[in-house]
Motif scaffolding. Structure first.
Motif, mmCIF file in Angstrom:
data_model
loop_
_atom_site.group_PDB
_atom_site.id
_atom_site.type_symbol
_atom_site.label_atom_id
_atom_site.label_comp_id
_atom_site.label_asym_id
_atom_site.label_seq_id
_atom_site.Cartn_x
_atom_site.Cartn_y
_atom_site.Cartn_z
ATOM 1 N N LEU A 186 -23.037 15.082 -11.912
ATOM 2 C CA LEU A 186 -23.379 14.555 -13.244
ATOM 3 C C LEU A 186 -24.144 13.233 -13.184
ATOM 4 C CD1 LEU A 186 -20.263 15.421 -15.444
ATOM 5 C CD2 LEU A 186 -22.403 16.684 -15.136
ATOM 6 N N ASN A 187 -23.900 12.410 -12.165
ATOM 7 C CA ASN A 187 -24.618 11.130 -12.086
ATOM 8 C C ASN A 187 -25.929 11.237 -11.323
ATOM 9 O OD1 ASN A 187 -24.719 8.326 -12.750
ATOM 10 N ND2 ASN A 187 -24.389 7.891 -10.572
ATOM 11 N N GLU A 188 -26.233 12.411 -10.777
ATOM 12 C CA GLU A 188 -27.469 12.550 -10.000
ATOM 13 C C GLU A 188 -28.677 12.516 -10.933
ATOM 14 O OE1 GLU A 188 -27.546 12.265 -6.800
ATOM 15 O OE2 GLU A 188 -25.355 12.232 -6.729
ATOM 16 N N LYS A 189 -29.689 11.755 -10.496
ATOM 17 C CA LYS A 189 -30.892 11.604 -11.321
ATOM 18 C C LYS A 189 -32.035 12.414 -10.718
ATOM 19 C CE LYS A 189 -33.894 8.176 -13.432
ATOM 20 N NZ LYS A 189 -34.007 6.809 -13.919
ATOM 21 N N VAL A 190 -32.746 13.143 -11.570
ATOM 22 C CA VAL A 190 -33.890 13.951 -11.127
ATOM 23 C C VAL A 190 -35.074 13.676 -12.048
ATOM 24 C CG1 VAL A 190 -32.433 15.768 -10.170
ATOM 25 C CG2 VAL A 190 -33.179 15.940 -12.548
ATOM 26 N N LEU A 191 -36.261 14.092 -11.594
ATOM 27 C CA LEU A 191 -37.449 13.866 -12.419
ATOM 28 C C LEU A 191 -37.368 14.674 -13.708
ATOM 29 C CD1 LEU A 191 -39.670 11.954 -11.775
ATOM 30 C CD2 LEU A 191 -40.958 13.812 -10.711
ATOM 31 N N SER A 192 -37.001 15.929 -13.567
ATOM 32 C CA SER A 192 -36.762 16.729 -14.763
ATOM 33 C C SER A 192 -36.004 17.997 -14.396
ATOM 34 C CB SER A 192 -38.073 17.086 -15.482
ATOM 35 O OG SER A 192 -38.824 17.977 -14.728
ATOM 36 N N ALA A 193 -35.386 18.598 -15.390
ATOM 37 C CA ALA A 193 -34.629 19.833 -15.192
ATOM 38 C C ALA A 193 -34.791 20.669 -16.450
ATOM 39 C CB ALA A 193 -33.151 19.528 -14.953
ATOM 40 N N ILE A 194 -34.917 21.979 -16.259
ATOM 41 C CA ILE A 194 -35.170 22.853 -17.412
ATOM 42 C C ILE A 194 -33.981 23.778 -17.666
ATOM 43 C CG2 ILE A 194 -36.710 24.577 -18.419
ATOM 44 C CD1 ILE A 194 -38.897 23.669 -16.561
ATOM 45 N N ILE A 195 -33.429 23.680 -18.856
ATOM 46 C CA ILE A 195 -32.414 24.644 -19.299
ATOM 47 C C ILE A 195 -33.179 25.822 -19.910
ATOM 48 C CG2 ILE A 195 -30.553 25.087 -20.959
ATOM 49 C CD1 ILE A 195 -29.964 22.039 -20.856
ATOM 50 N N VAL B 151 -39.370 8.487 -16.588
ATOM 51 C CA VAL B 151 -38.075 8.456 -17.268
ATOM 52 C C VAL B 151 -36.996 9.151 -16.438
ATOM 53 C CG1 VAL B 151 -36.833 9.028 -19.402
ATOM 54 C CG2 VAL B 151 -39.271 8.521 -19.486
ATOM 55 N N GLY B 152 -37.250 10.390 -16.061
ATOM 56 C CA GLY B 152 -36.240 11.170 -15.332
ATOM 57 C C GLY B 152 -35.067 11.546 -16.223
ATOM 58 N N THR B 153 -34.109 12.222 -15.647
ATOM 59 C CA THR B 153 -32.893 12.563 -16.388
ATOM 60 C C THR B 153 -31.730 12.656 -15.413
ATOM 61 O OG1 THR B 153 -31.903 14.144 -17.944
ATOM 62 C CG2 THR B 153 -33.232 15.077 -16.202
ATOM 63 N N ARG B 154 -30.542 12.344 -15.895
ATOM 64 C CA ARG B 154 -29.339 12.573 -15.088
ATOM 65 C C ARG B 154 -28.718 13.892 -15.543
ATOM 66 N NH1 ARG B 154 -28.284 8.034 -11.676
ATOM 67 N NH2 ARG B 154 -29.475 6.295 -12.508
ATOM 68 N N PHE B 155 -27.963 14.528 -14.634
ATOM 69 C CA PHE B 155 -27.344 15.801 -15.007
ATOM 70 C C PHE B 155 -26.298 15.619 -16.098
ATOM 71 C CE2 PHE B 155 -29.507 17.623 -11.421
ATOM 72 C CZ PHE B 155 -29.835 18.864 -11.923
ATOM 73 N N ARG B 156 -25.862 14.378 -16.319
ATOM 74 C CA ARG B 156 -24.953 14.107 -17.434
ATOM 75 C C ARG B 156 -25.604 14.538 -18.751
ATOM 76 N NH1 ARG B 156 -24.866 8.848 -16.685
ATOM 77 N NH2 ARG B 156 -23.469 8.988 -14.930
ATOM 78 N N ASP B 157 -26.896 14.243 -18.901
ATOM 79 C CA ASP B 157 -27.610 14.627 -20.118
ATOM 80 C C ASP B 157 -27.871 16.135 -20.171
ATOM 81 O OD1 ASP B 157 -27.760 12.137 -21.355
ATOM 82 O OD2 ASP B 157 -29.476 11.547 -20.147
ATOM 83 N N VAL B 158 -28.158 16.712 -19.005
ATOM 84 C CA VAL B 158 -28.352 18.171 -18.952
ATOM 85 C C VAL B 158 -27.061 18.862 -19.396
ATOM 86 C CG1 VAL B 158 -28.944 20.129 -17.474
ATOM 87 C CG2 VAL B 158 -30.009 17.884 -17.055
ATOM 88 N N ASP B 159 -25.935 18.319 -18.939
ATOM 89 C CA ASP B 159 -24.617 18.864 -19.278
ATOM 90 C C ASP B 159 -24.366 18.812 -20.790
ATOM 91 O OD1 ASP B 159 -21.881 19.709 -18.547
ATOM 92 O OD2 ASP B 159 -21.310 17.695 -19.190
ATOM 93 N N ILE B 160 -24.689 17.675 -21.401
ATOM 94 C CA ILE B 160 -24.470 17.521 -22.852
ATOM 95 C C ILE B 160 -25.282 18.567 -23.618
ATOM 96 C CG2 ILE B 160 -24.941 15.998 -24.829
ATOM 97 C CD1 ILE B 160 -24.292 13.619 -22.918
ATOM 98 N N MET B 161 -26.560 18.711 -23.245
ATOM 99 C CA MET B 161 -27.420 19.658 -23.965
ATOM 100 C C MET B 161 -27.004 21.104 -23.697
ATOM 101 S SD MET B 161 -29.832 20.081 -26.105
ATOM 102 C CE MET B 161 -30.989 18.712 -26.300
ATOM 103 N N ALA B 162 -26.661 21.415 -22.435
ATOM 104 C CA ALA B 162 -26.299 22.803 -22.099
ATOM 105 C C ALA B 162 -25.036 23.230 -22.857
ATOM 106 C CB ALA B 162 -26.095 22.939 -20.590
#
Ligand code: SF4
Ligand code: SF4
Length: 246
Positions: A164-173, A120-131
């Motif tokens: 924000l558009n960069e995609k990564v496997l996962s990121a942890i807040i 699945v992965g995630t983009r930093f756009r989603d990390v930004d929304i959650m953070a």
């Protein structure tokens, strides 16, 4: 990661190795032969296809990653070390060693939101929304966490615009909060999940009570989270136990 079109025979042996299904077949321009290409927007630069040494013609090769694309490798390739924290991987080691570090004190809970997973992965756009959502609910970000380093404002959780558009496997807040604010924070996390284009799992870190009770469990249930009764025990590699003043 790239594939050399001259060397690729289109055998597709590399396709199942891609962690986010970013490798596809297409016909070579001049004929009917197939060749494989890597969708550069989807590739998270995890390096798995290259390190697997599966290609019979050595057609897969890494390229030097420049900012902001380099952030993909930092969060997706476990052997890449994050420059600011000196850590490999997605979170801080100390999240798992609270017994020796005492980072989460009595009256507080630690919260880790692990966005993205293989496939699945995630983009930093989603990390930004959650953070930004958890910051509004009173969460304080862990300063040594790699995601925190990417915030332009650690009070609001705003992630820098250029990634924000960069995609990564996962990121942890990673963040902490007073225990009396935890239920509201978890409700905010639950409500924010519908705004994300990815999956996440939630970790709660808490000192156990004198009788072994885990105060966070009923709170998480009330906030609507299904709990998985498994544990990861890390005794801190022989360091002395942290003793908190009563
Ligand atoms: S580097 Fe990772 S994400 Fe990119 S093509 Fe290879 S396996 Fe897929
Ligand atoms: S394994 Fe190598 S030759 Fe086969 S499709 Fe992938 S890149 Fe092309």
């Amino acid at each position: 990661m790239q594939i050399d079109r001259e060397k690729c025979t289109g055998c597709e042996a590399c396709h199942p190795y891609c962690t986010v299904a970013a490798i596809h077949s297409l016909k070579k321009d001049e004929g009917e032969d197939l060749v494989s290409i890597i969708d550069q927007d989807e590739c998270v630069e995890c390096g798995v296809c290259y390190r697997a040494k599966i290609c019979p013609t050595d057609a897969i090769y890494p390229v030097e990653l420049k900012w902001p694309r380099s952030v993909r490798g930092v969060f997706s390739d476990p052997i890449t070390v994050h420059k600011e924290t000196g850590l490999a991987g997605r979170g801080t080691e100390e999240m798992k060693t609270n017994d020796v570090t005492g980072r989460i004190r009595r009256g507080h809970a630690g919260v880790a939101i692990e966005l993205g997973r293989p496939g699945v992965g995630t983009r930093f756009r989603d990390v930004d929304i959650m953070a930004q959502a958890v910051a509004k609910a009173g969460a304080v970000f862990e300063p040594k966490n790699p995601v925190t380093f990417l915030m332009v404002n650690k009070a609001t959780g705003k992630i820098r615009e250029d990634i924000l558009n960069e995609k990564v496997l996962s990121a942890i807040i990673e963040c902490g909060i007073e225990i009396n604010k935890l239920e509201n924070l978890l409700s905010v996390i639950k409500a924010t999940s519908s705004k994300l284009d990815t999956v996440f799992s939630l970790d709660l870190i808490r000192r156990m009570g004198e009788k072994g009770e885990i105060e966070t469990l009923p709170i998480a249930k009330r906030a609507g989270f299904a709990l998985r009764p498994n544990t990861k025990n890390n005794i801190g590699f022989g360091r002395p136990l942290f003793k908190e003043d009563k």
